[in-house]
Enzyme design. Structure first.
Site, PDB file in Angstrom:
ATOM      1  N   LYS A 130      21.511 -31.872  -6.622  1.00  0.00           N
ATOM      2  CA  LYS A 130      20.006 -31.846  -6.944  1.00  0.00           C
ATOM      3  C   LYS A 130      19.647 -30.946  -8.684  1.00  0.00           C
ATOM      4  CE  LYS A 130      18.156 -33.431  -3.011  1.00  0.00           C
ATOM      5  NZ  LYS A 130      16.926 -35.152  -3.554  1.00  0.00           N
ATOM      6  N   ASP A 156      21.391 -35.828  -8.889  1.00  0.00           N
ATOM      7  CA  ASP A 156      19.891 -36.324  -8.589  1.00  0.00           C
ATOM      8  C   ASP A 156      19.470 -35.953  -9.470  1.00  0.00           C
ATOM      9  OD1 ASP A 156      17.666 -37.597  -7.110  1.00  0.00           O
ATOM     10  OD2 ASP A 156      18.327 -37.114  -5.391  1.00  0.00           O
ATOM     11  N   GLU A 185      21.675 -40.312 -10.316  1.00  0.00           N
ATOM     12  CA  GLU A 185      20.008 -41.197  -9.215  1.00  0.00           C
ATOM     13  C   GLU A 185      18.885 -41.008  -9.791  1.00  0.00           C
ATOM     14  OE1 GLU A 185      21.348 -39.694  -4.894  1.00  0.00           O
ATOM     15  OE2 GLU A 185      19.725 -39.519  -4.249  1.00  0.00           O
ATOM     16  N   ASP A 207      16.992 -44.643  -5.998  1.00  0.00           N
ATOM     17  CA  ASP A 207      16.227 -44.167  -5.413  1.00  0.00           C
ATOM     18  C   ASP A 207      15.286 -44.341  -4.990  1.00  0.00           C
ATOM     19  OD1 ASP A 207      16.415 -42.220  -2.675  1.00  0.00           O
ATOM     20  OD2 ASP A 207      16.251 -41.321  -3.493  1.00  0.00           O
ATOM     21  N   LYS A 230      17.150 -45.335   1.959  1.00  0.00           N
ATOM     22  CA  LYS A 230      16.839 -44.754   2.855  1.00  0.00           C
ATOM     23  C   LYS A 230      16.194 -45.156   4.731  1.00  0.00           C
ATOM     24  CE  LYS A 230      15.667 -40.030   0.355  1.00  0.00           C
ATOM     25  NZ  LYS A 230      16.038 -40.784  -0.637  1.00  0.00           N
TER      26      LYS A 230
HETATM   27 MG    MG Z   1      17.207 -39.019  -4.667  1.00  0.00          MG
END
Ligand code: MG
Length: 332
Positions: A130, A156, A185, A207, A230
């Site tokens: 991240k 991401d 992402e 995403d 997800k």
């Molecule tokens: Mg993501």
């Protein structure tokens, strides 16, 4: 009528969770769902108000009023899968393909070389990092990892950049290093043209920007090659249809939620893997380590990047679920 009971819990992040979420405890609830045919299934309700979800209490209030939020709708869909397995006394992980997961790093400034060696030795080959908060530190950290470690990298940004800051970030890596970046992402808010430009640096994955894509009119090659799905947050069948229509690779991830949510995501990934094989990339369901351990997370047996066992039927945890003090939602 479907009957719902809930059990509220908190998850305690080990560090800040990404560009949009801090390190404060997070609220969620497990749902026990009973259908008129008497089957009982379990699912997780884990809102991300940062992404526009109603906070937990509002989610439960809506349910009590007989209104089904999108998150509860997914919980019902997953809970029914669990209920069907439980009714047959089948464990979700048996006779399902094994799902390999990436290792999630929510705050790279807290990760040492020793940690990384351990992660590699445990069998992980992909890191998902991240980024988007401390760009200067992050870019140097990622560069060093690309140079010194044999990991494939996923970045991401949670849409936290704009095109020029993204371009600057990516231009730190030479062509050889960039090849080790499997995808990036949500670099910045979705815009077909700007994403198309951005895809020259590394393949892009979609995403959180999913809803901004005009799927009905999308033709030809989209500016992204990977779709993150997800199951706790999205209609899986619909997302799968888009992925198949546009030849996108798929990454199934948890919602960084409770282990009950993690187990559900892994089962969905395994079901898809059966049908779509290599179109399903390494998944992102090994996320429980982002939080302090609890009795559910320690009941999941992992072998490196693979979840191999959770005792019980359905998605497991039978002994733990049985003793929770459930609160029945009295429907109006
Ligand atoms: Mg993501």
């Amino acid at each position: 009528m479907i009957q719902f009971s809930y059990f509220k819990y908190k998850l305690y992040p080990q560090a800040a969770l990404g560009a949009i979420a801090n390190d404060q405890p997070r609220d969620g609830a497990l749902l026990q769902i009973q259908w008129p045919d008497k089957k009982i299934g379990y699912a997780d309700l884990f809102p991300w108000p940062e992404l526009g979800d109603y906070p937990l209490d509002r989610q439960l209030f809506e349910l009590q009023e007989g209104r089904i939020t999108p998150l509860v709708e997914q919980a019902i869909w997953l809970g029914r899968k669990d209920a069907n397995l439980r009714a047959k006394k089948v464990n979700a992980l048996t006779e399902a393909p094994r799902i390999k997961n990436h290792f999630l790093i929510t705050d790279c400034t807290k990760v040492t070389d020793e940690n990384l060696s351990e992660i590699r030795t445990a069998g992980f080959s992909t890191l998902k990092i991240k980024v988007g908060r401390q760009l200067h530190e992050e870019v140097r950290w990622v560069q060093r990892i690309l140079e010194q470690f044999q990991f494939q990298i996923r970045l991401d940004f949670n849409s936290s950049m704009d095109f020029s800051s993204y371009e600057r970030f990516m231009s730190f890596f030479n062509a050889i290093l960039r090849q080790k970046i499997e995808f990036v992402e949500d670099p910045f808010p979705y815009d077909a043209e700007a994403w198309s430009e951005a895809s020259q640096f590394a393949p892009l994955a979609l995403d959180q920007e999913y809803d901004k894509v005009q799927w009905d009119t999308l033709t030809g090659r989209p500016p992204f090659q990977v779709l993150v799905i997800k199951p706790a947050r999205q209609d899986v069948d619909k997302a799968l249809k888009h992925a198949l229509a546009h030849e996108l690779k798929i990454v199934i991830t948890s919602s960084m939620d409770h282990p009950v949510g993690v187990a559900h995501a892994i089962r969905v990934a395994a079901d898809l893997k059966k049908d779509y094989g290599t179109q399903i990339l390494e998944c992102g369901c090994y996320s429980h380590r982002a939080y302090r351990a609890n009795e559910f997370s320690t009941a999941m047996i992992f072998q490196g990047p693979y979840l191999t066992q959770i005792a019980g039927t359905g998605i497991g945890f039978d002994d733990l679920l049985k003793v929770l003090p459930w609160t029945l939602i009295k429907a109006k």
